[in-house]
Design an enzyme around this catalytic site. Structure first.
Site, short mmCIF file in Angstrom:
data_model
loop_
_atom_site.label_atom_id
_atom_site.label_comp_id
_atom_site.label_asym_id
_atom_site.label_seq_id
_atom_site.Cartn_x
_atom_site.Cartn_y
_atom_site.Cartn_z
N ASN A 149 0.82 -1.21 0.00
CA ASN A 149 0.00 0.00 0.00
C ASN A 149 0.86 1.26 0.00
OD1 ASN A 149 -2.13 -1.74 0.08
ND2 ASN A 149 -2.56 -1.46 2.25
N CYS A 166 18.04 13.15 -9.26
CA CYS A 166 19.18 13.96 -8.84
C CYS A 166 19.21 14.14 -7.32
CB CYS A 166 19.16 15.33 -9.53
SG CYS A 166 18.07 16.55 -8.76
N HIS A 184 6.02 -0.71 -2.52
CA HIS A 184 5.57 0.00 -3.72
C HIS A 184 5.67 1.51 -3.54
CE1 HIS A 184 3.08 -3.67 -5.27
NE2 HIS A 184 4.38 -3.81 -5.44
#
Length: 275
Positions: A110, A139, A127
């Protein structure tokens, strides 16, 4: 013969090695908080977006060509997440963590941060998290989404100020949601690939809650747990997941056909009984 859940919990608590209680959660646990799932009957990836299939829209390639559209969608999700509150399942997992201490590991697919809102601390977000961003050119590292950036309705366009806030202060490229897209791969730095597999090797019982298991790392976690002698306990009211299809005929798989919040309360009570 398969052990009962209570026996499994009791024996795992008594083990000196591979005694980790790991919990793998997916969007199903947050559905009780009002957030849509991904692959359920009304899921986002089943219905898709208005104009695109998820496998097209949810990619870095699509983002690189349609940044404003993707951010409109993500700022709508920001609104949903801000309005959502942890449910009983989230809170019970936090209480189980307090009971088990170093024997507890939470792995979540989640991106809503509700586990942390409920008090969970030892969390691998495999995730990512929609409340964080990073530079599309990589960067700089992960940072919180700019506080001045407001959530939006799905049809609401970005303002000039929004667009300014959504650009990197270092290189002026777009910021991107800090979530894993379909055309990207798991890694340790952002998505805890190695850490979760290490935890899986030390897991005595893996509880799978609210996920269809359609992505590779959750599948690898389950495979690793079983390979190293652990058990898989799936909490699912249906018999429709990858885990059921793959493991239900084995002696090391148990299916609990209950709502996550109800099942977790029972699991917590069993842990309290034998701890």
């Amino acid at each position: 013969m398969k052990p009962t859940l209570e026996t499994l919990i009791q024996e795992t608590l008594q083990k000196e090695k591979r005694n980790l209680f790991s919990f793998l959660t997916g969007a199903g646990i947050s559905s009780e908080s009002g957030l849509p799932t991904y692959r359920g009957s009304d899921g986002i990836w089943i219905k898709g977006t208005k104009y695109h299939k998820p496998e097209e829209f949810g990619t870095f390639k699509y983002f690189s060509q349609n940044q404003e559209e993707v951010w409109q969608y993500n700022l709508f999700w920001k609104k949903l997440i801000e309005e959502a509150k942890p449910n009983q399942g989230h809170f019970t997992l936090s209480e189980i963590e307090n009971l088990l201490s170093e024997k507890f590991q939470l792995i979540t697919q989640n991106v809503d941060g509700l586990h942390q809102k409920a008090g969970s601390k030892n969390v691998f977000e495999i995730h990512g998290n929609k409340q964080t961003v990073r530079c599309a050119s990589e960067c700089s590292g992960v940072m919180l989404i700019p506080s001045e950036l407001k959530s939006k309705d799905l049809s609401e366009d970005l303002s000039e100020k929004d667009i300014e806030l959504l650009h990197c202060q270092n290189c002026e490229d777009w910021l991107r949601p800090n979530t894993l897209w379909f055309d990207e791969s798991y890694n340790e730095k952002l998505y805890f690939l190695n850490s979760t597999l290490k935890a899986a090797k030390n897991t005595g019982v893996l509880f799978v809650i609210g996920t269809s298991g359609a992505t590779t790392l959750p599948q690898m976690i389950a495979e690793t747990v079983l390979q190293y002698g652990g058990f898989l306990v799936e909490i699912n009211t249906e018999e429709d997941s990858y885990f059921f299809e793959r493991f239900s005929r084995t002696k090391k798989y148990i299916l609990i056909k209950e709502k996550a919040s109800d099942a977790l309360i029972k699991i917590k009570e069993m842990i309290e009984k034998y701890k």
